[in-house]
Design a protein around this motif. Structure first.
Motif, PDB file in Angstrom:
ATOM      1  N   PHE B 133       0.820  -1.216   0.000  1.00 13.93           N
ATOM      2  CA  PHE B 133       0.000   0.000   0.000  1.00 13.93           C
ATOM      3  C   PHE B 133       0.851   1.263   0.000  1.00 13.93           C
ATOM      4  CE2 PHE B 133      -2.494  -3.431   1.577  1.00 13.93           C
ATOM      5  CZ  PHE B 133      -3.735  -3.221   1.033  1.00 13.93           C
ATOM      6  N   LYS B 135       0.830   3.901   2.113  1.00 13.94           N
ATOM      7  CA  LYS B 135       1.461   4.192   3.401  1.00 13.94           C
ATOM      8  C   LYS B 135       1.928   2.870   3.974  1.00 13.94           C
ATOM      9  CE  LYS B 135       0.376   6.279   7.591  1.00 13.94           C
ATOM     10  NZ  LYS B 135      -0.697   5.867   8.472  1.00 13.94           N
ATOM     11  N   ASN B 137       2.140  -0.042   6.126  1.00 11.78           N
ATOM     12  CA  ASN B 137       1.175  -0.404   7.158  1.00 11.78           C
ATOM     13  C   ASN B 137       1.505  -1.736   7.810  1.00 11.78           C
ATOM     14  OD1 ASN B 137       0.636  -1.944   4.959  1.00 11.78           O
ATOM     15  ND2 ASN B 137      -1.547  -1.531   4.863  1.00 11.78           N
ATOM     16  N   PRO B 138       2.685  -1.831   8.425  1.00 10.11           N
ATOM     17  CA  PRO B 138       2.984  -3.083   9.131  1.00 10.11           C
ATOM     18  C   PRO B 138       1.990  -3.275  10.275  1.00 10.11           C
ATOM     19  CG  PRO B 138       4.567  -1.395   9.734  1.00 10.11           C
ATOM     20  CD  PRO B 138       3.733  -0.832   8.625  1.00 10.11           C
ATOM     21  N   PHE B 139       1.734  -4.530  10.610  1.00 16.45           N
ATOM     22  CA  PHE B 139       0.890  -4.801  11.771  1.00 16.45           C
ATOM     23  C   PHE B 139       1.640  -4.367  13.026  1.00 16.45           C
ATOM     24  CE2 PHE B 139      -0.301  -8.519   8.943  1.00 16.45           C
ATOM     25  CZ  PHE B 139      -1.433  -7.901   8.469  1.00 16.45           C
ATOM     26  N   PRO B 140       0.918  -3.942  14.030  1.00 24.13           N
ATOM     27  CA  PRO B 140       1.605  -3.598  15.291  1.00 24.13           C
ATOM     28  C   PRO B 140       2.044  -4.853  16.030  1.00 24.13           C
ATOM     29  CG  PRO B 140      -0.752  -3.157  15.452  1.00 24.13           C
ATOM     30  CD  PRO B 140      -0.503  -3.637  14.069  1.00 24.13           C
ATOM     31  N   LYS B 141       2.850  -5.639  15.354  1.00 32.59           N
ATOM     32  CA  LYS B 141       3.397  -6.860  15.942  1.00 32.59           C
ATOM     33  C   LYS B 141       4.894  -6.858  15.654  1.00 32.59           C
ATOM     34  CE  LYS B 141      -0.707  -9.504  14.597  1.00 32.59           C
ATOM     35  NZ  LYS B 141      -1.295 -10.213  15.701  1.00 32.59           N
ATOM     36  N   TYR B 149       2.878 -13.793   9.180  1.00 34.67           N
ATOM     37  CA  TYR B 149       1.414 -13.800   9.246  1.00 34.67           C
ATOM     38  C   TYR B 149       0.774 -14.505   8.051  1.00 34.67           C
ATOM     39  CZ  TYR B 149      -3.367 -12.313   9.841  1.00 34.67           C
ATOM     40  OH  TYR B 149      -4.718 -12.310   9.998  1.00 34.67           O
ATOM     41  N   THR B 189       6.597  -1.672  13.777  1.00 31.81           N
ATOM     42  CA  THR B 189       6.269  -0.255  13.667  1.00 31.81           C
ATOM     43  C   THR B 189       7.412   0.626  14.147  1.00 31.81           C
ATOM     44  OG1 THR B 189       5.098  -0.628  15.730  1.00 31.81           O
ATOM     45  CG2 THR B 189       3.769  -0.371  13.774  1.00 31.81           C
ATOM     46  N   ARG B 203       6.430  -9.011   3.665  1.00 35.90           N
ATOM     47  CA  ARG B 203       5.196  -9.652   4.124  1.00 35.90           C
ATOM     48  C   ARG B 203       4.377 -10.142   2.925  1.00 35.90           C
ATOM     49  NH1 ARG B 203       1.473  -5.694   7.386  1.00 35.90           N
ATOM     50  NH2 ARG B 203       1.063  -4.928   5.298  1.00 35.90           N
ATOM     51  N   ALA B 204       4.356  -9.282   1.883  1.00 31.19           N
ATOM     52  CA  ALA B 204       3.566  -9.650   0.702  1.00 31.19           C
ATOM     53  C   ALA B 204       4.187 -10.831  -0.035  1.00 31.19           C
ATOM     54  CB  ALA B 204       3.429  -8.463  -0.236  1.00 31.19           C
TER      55      ALA B 204
END
Lengths: 426, 294
Positions: B133, B135, B137-141, B149, B189, B203-204
């Protein structure tokens, strides 16, 4: 536009105006805050001044002789004998010995009234715990009657309240004061007993336990249901007229006066489902229904505040809607949801009106031992005590308010703490 | 920017406000005169898009788009703000499904499978067509959990060792491994913007998609971070099919083999990138790349 001197002057004049307005606004704000804080402080100070007295009680030192003859018990293993024995006689004997000048029957009765009528049971407990005391004489501190308590506390304060005492009693009290045989001790009864008609024996524990049980039930019911409803409405429900209607009505419910929920509980839970009155189950149900809209609304706000980028990220990864909610939205929204739940709980803890409708206003002496025992709750206890004529209940009322405030402050602080603790940045 | 007077584009009177939805009188003329010029259709396509119209409620955002996305190629989509290129990109892995009012008509296929057929599982599709995306946008993990994930929810890793390998491989491919290998279990993050975006790319690619969609992946990044991502895109294009939306024409020129120019919801021109930037076929494309509007 060129900056002529007049032009600058105009700007300066407008600046002066602006600063003046800003200053006035700031002062208004500070004034409002000060007024609010002062009001709260005055209320708190008043309650604390009135209430601290309830945490101490007046005790009288008496030389009690554990006399088998006086008690009339032959066999201490015989429960019936023990229970029917005249335990107060020990007390009366001790009082007569202390004040041998009192002869007349009516005066004697007044003399006996110095001690609380529960004092006999205290002596019984003491002896039964240690039968070797039998035949011995020992000096023990006996709980005084609430009139004596009121007198002694006001006497300590320099302005003795004598209205309910006879001259004979006052003389006896003076003698006790002179020999230092009357003292204030920590009032453990207040924290360990249930309600009582006698102020000196009345305690808060029944109400605290009742409140606790009711709230547990409220939490267990309203939190999961509220969160489930919020998640469904926010993440899954189609946006149509029906959900719109539901949404509007949830907001309406949050604004319904709480006594209406009491009526609802009376009509539905008690009359229709025949749940017994006065028990924590029905109280918990009613408060859960009352808290539900609050929980739903705060939970929805918490879900809404989860940034859409997180949703997109998880959907983009091929997560199903369910996985998106459970793995990403829920963990991020949970602190907000918990805060909402705790604030809802705090409101439920302070709620009186709906519980009046379902019979939790009854005078209940026993400390409830389960969800099906009749119980009352803290705010209702405060209401009951405030309604009682005995002077000593004034301080009990304030002390109960202190306990309630203590719980409320703890809950609200834990809400803040939880939010800080669990909050994650993104 | 007011372009109405300076823009001499044939017979097309330009609306001064560049209507976002593409509605307005301008477009009637566009429709009349417009078929996509250039080589929109190519052999050996990974994805094919035929007669696609996209609507937001009553408003039409995309008009009759036909284009192929070549296998192991990078196709760049450029065009002025609001021309519908992001909307179009999001229709390629059905991210538009999340918007209630959005409706897609037409035929989009990946390897000859219809994206919008009821038989196709959207979860499976998104495992095949990944997305990065605008911005980061990593997960807050943790960094590890971010990359793990996808493999986890799709059940790609049988053992913990497998998963560790996948995470490392993806991070290496995204050029992030050396920077984060010592802090895999710290929050994703906490990384810098550029690192976060590379984490999102890692991640993708962790689920080994066939196509990666990138929606202005560098618009929130500084030039150095941008350069790194661009390098990465070039490397990735050896194994993945990539469709990238960008505002930067230089970026399109640097990373892509083909460029598609969108204008007010219409696909104006698709051509090899070199040709678009040196010798555009359509006068609108020329006006845009020479900076007369956009």
């Amino acid at each position: 536009m060129s900056k002529t001197p007049q032009h600058l002057e105009k700007i300066q004049r407008s600046l002066v105006r602006r600063y003046r307005a800003e200053k006035a606004f700031r002062w208004c704000g500070m004034l409002a805050v000060t007024l609010g804080l002062t009001a709260v402080l005055v209320v708190f100070a008043d309650i604390f001044m009135k209430g601290t007295g309830a945490f101490s009680a007046t005790y009288i030192a008496l030389d009690v002789t554990y006399d088998r003859e006086v008690l009339g018990i032959e066999n201490f293993a015989d429960q019936r004998q023990v229970n029917t024995a005249d335990w107060e006689a020990l007390l009366k004997t001790a009082l007569r010995k202390e004040f041998p000048d009192v002869r007349k029957r009516s005066e004697k009765r007044k003399l006996y009234a110095l001690a609380s009528n529960a004092a006999g049971y205290d002596i019984k407990d003491r002896l039964l715990a240690n039968l070797r005391l039998l035949g011995e004489t020992e000096t023990i501190w006996i709980l005084a009657d609430d009139d004596i308590d009121a007198y002694y506390k006001s006497w300590l304060g320099g302005n003795a309240y004598t209205a309910r005492l006879t001259d004979g009693q006052l003389g006896a009290l003076q003698a006790l004061i002179d020999t230092d045989r009357i003292q204030l001790h920590f009032n453990a009864n207040f924290l360990s007993r249930g309600d009582s008609r006698e102020p000196e024996q009345a305690g808060i524990k029944g109400a605290v336990v009742g409140s606790f049980m009711t709230l547990i039930l409220t939490l267990v019911l309203s939190f999961p249901i509220g969160i489930a409803a919020a998640i469904y409405l926010e993440e899954f429900a189609p946006k149509n007229a029906l959900t719109e209607f539901i949404e509007v009505n949830i907001n309406n419910l949050a604004a319904v006066p709480s006594i209406i929920f009491g009526l609802l509980g009376l009509a539905i839970f008690i009359n229709l489902f025949h749940i017994p009155r006065s028990i924590p189950i029905v109280g918990g149900l009613v408060l859960a229904v009352m808290t539900l809209p609050t929980v739903i609304i705060t939970s929805r706000a918490a879900i809404k505040s989860v940034p859409p980028s997180i949703r997109e990220a998880s959907l983009g990864m091929g997560a199903s809607r369910n996985q998106m909610v459970l793995h990403h939205v829920l963990p991020l929204a949970l602190p907000g949801m918990l805060t909402g739940a705790i604030i809802g709980m705090a409101r439920a803890l302070g709620e009186t009106a709906p519980l009046l409708m379902i019979g939790m206003v009854a005078f209940i002496v026993d400390i409830p031992r389960g969800f099906t025992d009749p119980a009352t709750v803290l705010p209702v206890q405060i209401f009951l005590w405030a309604d009682s004529p005995e002077r000593a209940f004034i301080e009990k009322t304030s002390a109960a308010i202190m306990v309630l405030l203590g719980f409320l402050v703890t809950m609200n602080m834990s809400a803040v703490w939880l939010r800080k603790r669990l909050e994650r940045r993104w | 920017m007011n372009t109405s007077t300076t823009l001499g584009v044939g017979t097309l009177p330009m609306s001064a406000t560049q209507d976002v939805s593409g509605a307005g009188p301008v477009n009637i003329e566009l429709t009349a005169t417009q078929a996509t010029v250039g080589s929109a259709q190519i052999p050996n396509a990974k994805m094919t898009v035929r007669n696609v119209n996209i609507f937001y409620g009553e408003k039409q955002a995309i008009y009759d788009v036909n284009v192929d996305i070549g296998k192991n190629q990078v196709i760049a989509m450029i065009g002025p703000s609001g021309c519908g290129k992001s909307t179009f990109l999001r229709s390629l892995n059905r991210m538009n499904d999340t918007i209630d009012s959005c409706r897609v008509e037409g035929d989009i296929r990946i390897d000859d499978e219809n994206l919008y057929s009821p038989k196709l599982d959207v979860v499976e599709l998104r495992a095949r067509v990944g997305m990065v995306f605008q911005k980061p946008n990593p997960f807050p993990k943790s960094i590890y959990d971010n990359v793990a994930y996808g493999p986890k929810i799709h059940g790609l890793a049988d053992t913990r060792v497998d998963l560790d390998e996948m995470v490392e491989r993806s991070l290496r491919k995204a050029g992030l491994w050396d920077e984060v290998k010592d802090r895999l279990f710290q929050a994703g993050t906490g990384l810098s913007g550029g690192q976060q975006q590379r984490l999102c790319i890692a991640r993708a690619i962790a689920v080994s998609p066939e196509v990666i969609l990138m929606d202005e992946p560098c618009s929130a990044l500084d030039p150095i971070a941008t350069a790194r991502i661009e390098e990465l895109i070039e490397e990735l294009s050896q194994n993945f099919t990539i469709a990238i939306v960008t505002h930067s024409m230089q970026q399109a020129a640097r990373v892509s083999q083909r460029t598609a120019y969108f204008h007010l919801g219409r696909l104006i021109e698709v051509n090899p990138t070199e040709q678009v930037f040196t010798n555009p076929e359509h006068s609108l494309t020329e006006s845009y790349i020479t900076g007369r509007f956009g």
